[in-house]
Design an enzyme around this catalytic site. Structure first.
Site, short mmCIF file in Angstrom:
data_model
loop_
_atom_site.label_atom_id
_atom_site.label_comp_id
_atom_site.label_asym_id
_atom_site.label_seq_id
_atom_site.Cartn_x
_atom_site.Cartn_y
_atom_site.Cartn_z
N LYS A 114 0.94 -1.32 -0.01
CA LYS A 114 0.14 -0.10 -0.12
C LYS A 114 0.78 1.11 -0.08
CE LYS A 114 -4.56 1.28 1.47
NZ LYS A 114 -5.41 1.55 2.41
N LYS A 195 -11.46 -5.07 -11.72
CA LYS A 195 -12.04 -5.48 -10.52
C LYS A 195 -12.88 -4.34 -9.85
CE LYS A 195 -10.72 -6.64 -5.72
NZ LYS A 195 -10.67 -5.80 -4.69
N LYS A 198 -13.18 1.41 -5.88
CA LYS A 198 -13.61 2.78 -5.59
C LYS A 198 -12.24 3.58 -6.56
CE LYS A 198 -15.44 2.12 -1.51
NZ LYS A 198 -14.76 1.53 -0.37
#
Ligand code: TRP
Length: 334
Positions: A114, A195, A198
């Site tokens: 991340k 996929k 958001k």
């Protein structure tokens, strides 16, 4: 025999989409008939990455709660609460942090991934490193037997078990080992075929009005090799058909697939059938959303009652864990 316990959490990081609905929520709704369920909104987890702009967080929490209720989570059956309303989560997190080797946290794949993926935020913080440990505290707190999560969360479950074991090794048997409950659903494709997420801006949100859902489906890509109406298509190459697999019954799936392969129907016809089936699932959710939107009082009652019930279990666990650790327990906290 008492029911086994299920716990799961969701970050209030934006509006919920139909991927969240079939990937998590519908499963949570099913579980509440068989298990003692605790579902919470992980607002502190959201802060670990959104600390610089918290302007949306309250609205998002509210929206998550409304969607939960609209999708069928029942406050009579499940305990629903907001993480920060049960500050014992922070206390257990602190206690667990004492025995957590830094390397364990640094090795959790989501930490580095991340950090590399998200460029517009500084995730080089103490809070973000502790994300999986806070999650461990959430889970161990309720001595949950099962944790329904997506496959991406399995490393967090693994570290939860390791932390629990390590605590038990130092201080005696306090925490049972939780198990993951994977949902069988395939990844839900977004309107661009990737996929649904958001970050890709390709979602159909539970809060989208019917017109938006219709427009999004109608402009969705299909089999890219089927250019003309008379071309035969391959449903397996079409993300629209992937949605049929989730939202249409087997009979209609077979029919649509055959008609696509033989060019009996066009892509728009196929999309109309999908829309009909999608609306069947979304309409009752929309109706309930409307009901709850204007009832701040009901939402407040539900989330207050949830916090009270959660706190009862949480404070017991915390006293048990603090005792095991050897601290002098304040009897007034009992
Ligand atoms: N990390 C989870 C997610 O992003 C949210 C979460 C926080 C959670 N605490 C949890 C999930 C405890 C299950 C159990 O989806």
């Amino acid at each position: 025999m008492s029911k086994k316990r299920v716990l799961s959490g969701m970050q209030p990081s934006g509006r919920l989409h139909i991927g969240n609905l079939v990937g998590a929520l519908q499963n949570w709704v099913k579980l509440q008939d068989e298990y003692e369920c605790y579902y919470f909104i992980a607002d502190w987890h959201a802060l670990t990455s959104q600390y610089a702009d918290t302007s949306q967080i309250k609205d998002n929490i509210r929206d998550v709660l409304i969607n939960w209720l609209a999708a069928g989570l029942d406050p009579e059956k499940s305990v629903m609460f907001i993480q920060s309303w049960v500050p014992e989560h922070a206390e257990l997190h602190l206690l667990l942090s004492m025995i957590t080797p830094l390397g364990w946290l640094e090795r959790v794949p989501s930490f580095k991934e991340k950090q590399e993926e998200v460029k517009d935020k500084d995730l080089n913080t103490y809070g973000f490193l502790g994300y999986p440990l806070l999650q461990s505290a959430d889970i161990l707190m309720y001595k949950a037997n099962y944790v329904p999560v997506g496959i991406d969360q399995l490393p967090h479950l693994e570290i939860t078990r390791e932390i629990g074991r390590r605590f038990n090794y130092f201080y005696g048997n306090v925490f049972p080992e939780p198990e993951g409950l994977l949902t069988e659903f395939p990844k839900v494709p977004g309107v661009d075929g990737r996929k649904m997420s958001k970050t890709y801006d390709n979602c159909i949100y539970l809060s989208d009005p019917a017109e938006d859902v219709e427009r999004k489906i109608k402009t969705m890509m299909t089999d890219p090799q089927r250019v003309k109406r008379t071309d035969r298509g391959d449903p397996e190459l079409s993300p629209v058909f992937q949605l049929h697999k989730i939202f249409s019954d087997k009979g209609e799936q077979a029919e649509v697939a055959d008609s696509c392969r033989s060019a009996k129907i066009g892509c728009l016809d196929c999309k109309k059938i999908l829309l009909k089936n999608l609306f069947k699932i979304l309409e009752p959710i929309w109706t309930r959303r409307k009901e709850f939107m204007n009832r701040a009082d009901i939402l407040e009652d539900i989330i207050q009652a949830g916090a009270t019930r959660a706190k009862k279990v949480a404070s017991e666990t915390l006293i048990g864990a603090s005792k095991a650790t050897g601290l002098w327990i304040n009897q007034q906290n009992k």
